[in-house]
Scaffold this motif. Structure first.
Motif, mmCIF file in Angstrom:
data_model
loop_
_atom_site.group_PDB
_atom_site.id
_atom_site.type_symbol
_atom_site.label_atom_id
_atom_site.label_comp_id
_atom_site.label_asym_id
_atom_site.label_seq_id
_atom_site.Cartn_x
_atom_site.Cartn_y
_atom_site.Cartn_z
ATOM 1 N N HIS A 174 6.024 -0.910 0.719
ATOM 2 C CA HIS A 174 5.991 0.332 1.509
ATOM 3 C C HIS A 174 4.705 1.092 1.240
ATOM 4 C CE1 HIS A 174 10.437 -0.210 1.422
ATOM 5 N NE2 HIS A 174 10.327 0.236 2.663
ATOM 6 N N VAL A 175 4.210 1.765 2.243
ATOM 7 C CA VAL A 175 3.190 2.794 2.042
ATOM 8 C C VAL A 175 3.929 4.029 1.513
ATOM 9 C CG1 VAL A 175 1.567 4.341 3.211
ATOM 10 C CG2 VAL A 175 1.736 1.942 3.924
ATOM 11 N N VAL A 176 3.367 4.626 0.447
ATOM 12 C CA VAL A 176 3.985 5.843 -0.109
ATOM 13 C C VAL A 176 3.128 7.028 0.326
ATOM 14 C CG1 VAL A 176 4.742 6.999 -2.220
ATOM 15 C CG2 VAL A 176 4.903 4.501 -2.043
ATOM 16 N N PHE A 177 3.518 7.638 1.426
ATOM 17 C CA PHE A 177 2.722 8.726 2.001
ATOM 18 C C PHE A 177 2.839 9.991 1.155
ATOM 19 C CE2 PHE A 177 2.356 12.273 5.139
ATOM 20 C CZ PHE A 177 1.044 12.058 5.536
ATOM 21 N N GLU B 155 -1.712 8.983 -9.269
ATOM 22 C CA GLU B 155 -2.718 7.928 -9.178
ATOM 23 C C GLU B 155 -2.401 6.946 -8.045
ATOM 24 O OE1 GLU B 155 -3.069 6.352 -13.102
ATOM 25 O OE2 GLU B 155 -3.349 4.320 -12.401
ATOM 26 N N GLY B 156 -1.228 6.372 -8.111
ATOM 27 C CA GLY B 156 -0.830 5.419 -7.084
ATOM 28 C C GLY B 156 0.598 4.995 -7.347
ATOM 29 N N PRO B 157 1.263 4.452 -6.336
ATOM 30 C CA PRO B 157 2.653 4.048 -6.504
ATOM 31 C C PRO B 157 2.800 2.951 -7.556
ATOM 32 C CG PRO B 157 1.974 3.958 -4.178
ATOM 33 C CD PRO B 157 0.746 4.178 -4.983
ATOM 34 N N GLY B 158 3.888 2.997 -8.303
ATOM 35 C CA GLY B 158 4.277 1.901 -9.191
ATOM 36 C C GLY B 158 5.312 1.033 -8.473
ATOM 37 N N ASP C 66 6.868 1.659 -4.748
ATOM 38 C CA ASP C 66 6.554 0.665 -3.718
ATOM 39 C C ASP C 66 7.837 0.166 -3.044
ATOM 40 O OD1 ASP C 66 4.912 -1.399 -2.361
ATOM 41 O OD2 ASP C 66 5.952 -2.777 -3.702
ATOM 42 N N LEU C 67 8.878 -0.013 -3.846
ATOM 43 C CA LEU C 67 10.136 -0.534 -3.279
ATOM 44 C C LEU C 67 10.859 0.529 -2.453
ATOM 45 C CD1 LEU C 67 11.397 -2.723 -6.273
ATOM 46 C CD2 LEU C 67 10.436 -3.511 -4.095
ATOM 47 N N ASN D 172 -0.242 10.663 -3.860
ATOM 48 C CA ASN D 172 -1.096 9.919 -4.777
ATOM 49 C C ASN D 172 -2.488 9.728 -4.180
ATOM 50 O OD1 ASN D 172 0.559 8.979 -7.142
ATOM 51 N ND2 ASN D 172 1.867 8.188 -5.506
ATOM 52 N N ILE D 173 -3.432 9.375 -5.046
ATOM 53 C CA ILE D 173 -4.792 9.042 -4.588
ATOM 54 C C ILE D 173 -4.757 7.817 -3.678
ATOM 55 C CG2 ILE D 173 -7.064 8.174 -5.339
ATOM 56 C CD1 ILE D 173 -6.883 11.052 -6.030
ATOM 57 N N VAL D 174 -4.070 6.757 -4.109
ATOM 58 C CA VAL D 174 -3.884 5.605 -3.206
ATOM 59 C C VAL D 174 -2.412 5.521 -2.819
ATOM 60 C CG1 VAL D 174 -5.889 4.284 -3.994
ATOM 61 C CG2 VAL D 174 -3.658 3.855 -5.061
ATOM 62 N N LYS D 175 -2.207 5.189 -1.561
ATOM 63 C CA LYS D 175 -0.856 5.232 -0.998
ATOM 64 C C LYS D 175 -0.108 3.902 -1.137
ATOM 65 C CE LYS D 175 -1.787 9.379 0.753
ATOM 66 N NZ LYS D 175 -2.275 10.364 -0.217
ATOM 67 N N CYS D 176 -0.792 2.858 -1.606
ATOM 68 C CA CYS D 176 -0.143 1.553 -1.782
ATOM 69 C C CYS D 176 -0.275 1.116 -3.239
ATOM 70 C CB CYS D 176 -0.779 0.511 -0.864
ATOM 71 S SG CYS D 176 -0.570 0.903 0.881
ATOM 72 N N ARG D 177 0.716 0.366 -3.708
ATOM 73 C CA ARG D 177 0.752 -0.013 -5.115
ATOM 74 C C ARG D 177 -0.349 -1.007 -5.489
ATOM 75 N NH1 ARG D 177 4.814 -4.050 -8.336
ATOM 76 N NH2 ARG D 177 4.193 -3.382 -10.431
ATOM 77 N N PRO D 178 -1.144 -0.690 -6.521
ATOM 78 C CA PRO D 178 -2.058 -1.698 -7.048
ATOM 79 C C PRO D 178 -1.237 -2.743 -7.818
ATOM 80 C CG PRO D 178 -2.806 0.524 -7.577
ATOM 81 C CD PRO D 178 -1.380 0.637 -7.118
ATOM 82 N N PRO D 179 -1.472 -4.038 -7.574
ATOM 83 C CA PRO D 179 -0.692 -5.082 -8.249
ATOM 84 C C PRO D 179 -0.712 -4.897 -9.770
ATOM 85 C CG PRO D 179 -2.166 -6.043 -6.611
ATOM 86 C CD PRO D 179 -2.508 -4.586 -6.686
ATOM 87 N N GLN D 180 0.402 -5.201 -10.407
ATOM 88 C CA GLN D 180 0.560 -5.060 -11.874
ATOM 89 C C GLN D 180 0.239 -3.643 -12.376
ATOM 90 O OE1 GLN D 180 -1.258 -8.335 -11.112
ATOM 91 N NE2 GLN D 180 0.891 -8.972 -10.957
#
Ligand code: URA
Length: 189
Positions: A26-29, A43-46, A50-51, A83-91
């Motif tokens: 998911h995009v986390v708006f 910072e960004g979704p975990g 994301d789920l 968050n700064i980024v709306k999609c989860r960075p892997p790991q």
């Protein structure tokens, strides 16, 4: 700039401007009250975010809600959180500078529509991107910076507080400061 919040949200949810779109669920708006005076930025979704498609819903988010409640703030009413980024960075790695740059336009549009009195940066990544690249969060958390008409403050990231509970009192001072601004009014209000 997109002029309507829901239109912005829909456009953001279809974003494919960086590689994070390939692995996201998911995009986390963001969530909360876009009419509030406070804008919290992580910072960004975990993984949980994301789920579920919502920000700060894991353990760090639960701690954040407790700290907010302790100063009588409710994320659904008194602030908006994103968050700064709306999609989860892997790991859960730090978002790369190019991912932050690709995503920042959504945040700028959110800020432009919301016009918050104060932006609260949760942790180093948001503070470096939005306040200053060389910010030292352990020293400068709780300091008030001003950009245009918006006040900015960094506080410790709740995930850092989970790793290092002895920093909780320092972070709590920042939340008390927010409470005081809301009670006494922001400058020029
Ligand atoms: N950490 C963040 O920075 N943002 C979230 O949404 C969740 C955890």
């Amino acid at each position: 700039m997109i002029a309507q919040w829901t239109e912005l949200e829909n456009a953001c949810k279809n974003c494919r401007q960086c590689g994070l779109c390939e692995t996201r669920h998911h995009v986390v708006f963001g969530m909360g009250n876009p009419q509030a005076k406070l804008l919290f930025i992580g910072e960004g979704p975990g993984e949980n975010e994301d789920l579920q498609g919502l920000p700060f819903v894991g353990r760090a988010g639960q701690l954040l809600d407790k700290m907010l409640a302790a100063v009588d703030l409710d994320r659904n009413q008194d602030l908006y959180i994103t968050n700064i980024v709306k999609c989860r960075p892997p790991q859960n790695r730090d978002p790369k500078p190019e991912e932050q740059e690709a995503c920042i336009g959504w945040l700028r549009n959110q800020v432009g529509l919301m016009r918050p009195k104060m932006i609260v940066c949760l942790g180093r990544i948001a503070a470096m991107k939005l306040i200053k690249p060389d910010i030292k969060i352990t020293k400068e958390h709780g300091h008030i910076f001003k950009k245009g008409n918006t006040l900015m403050m960094a506080t410790l990231h709740p995930a850092a507080l989970l790793r290092n509970p002895s920093s909780k009192p320092a972070a709590f001072e920042d939340f008390l400061k927010l409470r005081e601004f809301l009670d006494k009014g922001f400058p020029e209000e």
